[in-house]
Design a protein around this motif. Sequence first.
Motif, PDB file in Angstrom:
ATOM      1  N   ILE A 132       0.837  -1.191   0.000  1.00 56.79           N
ATOM      2  CA  ILE A 132       0.000   0.000   0.000  1.00 56.79           C
ATOM      3  C   ILE A 132       0.873   1.242   0.000  1.00 56.79           C
ATOM      4  O   ILE A 132       0.640   2.171  -0.758  1.00 56.79           O
ATOM      5  CB  ILE A 132      -0.941  -0.008   1.219  1.00 56.79           C
ATOM      6  CG1 ILE A 132      -1.977  -1.112   1.055  1.00 56.79           C
ATOM      7  CG2 ILE A 132      -1.612   1.342   1.398  1.00 56.79           C
ATOM      8  CD1 ILE A 132      -2.789  -1.389   2.292  1.00 56.79           C
ATOM      9  N   ASP A 153      -5.866   0.580 -11.411  1.00 58.29           N
ATOM     10  CA  ASP A 153      -5.058   1.521 -10.635  1.00 58.29           C
ATOM     11  C   ASP A 153      -4.227   0.838  -9.556  1.00 58.29           C
ATOM     12  O   ASP A 153      -3.168   1.331  -9.180  1.00 58.29           O
ATOM     13  CB  ASP A 153      -5.944   2.587  -9.993  1.00 58.29           C
ATOM     14  CG  ASP A 153      -6.484   3.582 -11.003  1.00 58.29           C
ATOM     15  OD1 ASP A 153      -5.889   3.710 -12.091  1.00 58.29           O
ATOM     16  OD2 ASP A 153      -7.513   4.216 -10.700  1.00 58.29           O
ATOM     17  N   ASP A 154      -4.694  -0.301  -9.069  1.00 60.02           N
ATOM     18  CA  ASP A 154      -3.955  -1.036  -8.038  1.00 60.02           C
ATOM     19  C   ASP A 154      -2.620  -1.570  -8.551  1.00 60.02           C
ATOM     20  O   ASP A 154      -1.738  -1.900  -7.764  1.00 60.02           O
ATOM     21  CB  ASP A 154      -4.782  -2.212  -7.507  1.00 60.02           C
ATOM     22  CG  ASP A 154      -6.034  -1.764  -6.784  1.00 60.02           C
ATOM     23  OD1 ASP A 154      -6.084  -0.608  -6.323  1.00 60.02           O
ATOM     24  OD2 ASP A 154      -6.968  -2.577  -6.689  1.00 60.02           O
ATOM     25  N   TYR A 177       1.793  -0.767 -15.872  1.00 56.84           N
ATOM     26  CA  TYR A 177       1.164  -1.557 -14.819  1.00 56.84           C
ATOM     27  C   TYR A 177       1.877  -2.900 -14.685  1.00 56.84           C
ATOM     28  O   TYR A 177       2.139  -3.567 -15.681  1.00 56.84           O
ATOM     29  CB  TYR A 177      -0.311  -1.810 -15.143  1.00 56.84           C
ATOM     30  CG  TYR A 177      -1.096  -0.538 -15.315  1.00 56.84           C
ATOM     31  CD1 TYR A 177      -1.704   0.077 -14.223  1.00 56.84           C
ATOM     32  CD2 TYR A 177      -1.224   0.063 -16.567  1.00 56.84           C
ATOM     33  CE1 TYR A 177      -2.430   1.247 -14.373  1.00 56.84           C
ATOM     34  CE2 TYR A 177      -1.938   1.237 -16.725  1.00 56.84           C
ATOM     35  CZ  TYR A 177      -2.537   1.832 -15.629  1.00 56.84           C
ATOM     36  OH  TYR A 177      -3.246   2.999 -15.781  1.00 56.84           O
ATOM     37  N   SER A 227       2.478   1.742  -3.423  1.00 54.89           N
ATOM     38  CA  SER A 227       1.474   2.178  -4.378  1.00 54.89           C
ATOM     39  C   SER A 227       1.249   3.676  -4.254  1.00 54.89           C
ATOM     40  O   SER A 227       1.164   4.385  -5.251  1.00 54.89           O
ATOM     41  CB  SER A 227       0.170   1.416  -4.140  1.00 54.89           C
ATOM     42  OG  SER A 227      -0.825   1.902  -4.981  1.00 54.89           O
TER      43      SER A 227
END
Length: 121
Positions: free
Chosen positions: A35, A112-113, A71, A38
């Motif tokens: 997290i 987006d993750d 990505y 990110s």
Amino acid sequence: MLIVVAAVLLSFLLGALLVIPQLKKTGNSKTMQKISMSKVYKLVPKTYTKAEISLHNERTDCWIIIKDKVYDVTSYVEEHPGGDAILAHAGDDSTEGFFGPQHATRVFDMIDDFYIGDLKH
């Protein structure tokens, strides 16, 4: 006055003793790291050349480009409902396939993750 200062200091120390152990117990450290990374990528995007991205073209190391954004979808490859179709453009531009009619609108939120940076021109 001295009693008030002592009471405030004591309250602060007791509060710290209660909060610090709770911070150490929260969540899985790998999840927290993911997290955090990110969020870092979104704040200061790294740029990648097409040559760099092209090296990530396998099931166990799969990056894709969608609208000049990069990505890392490696962790999603096995879950992809379309099977190995996601590998067709591994290490390359997947914009056309991504916006194809086969995808539900939820993929636009999910992607987006996996964002790791931008394509360098």
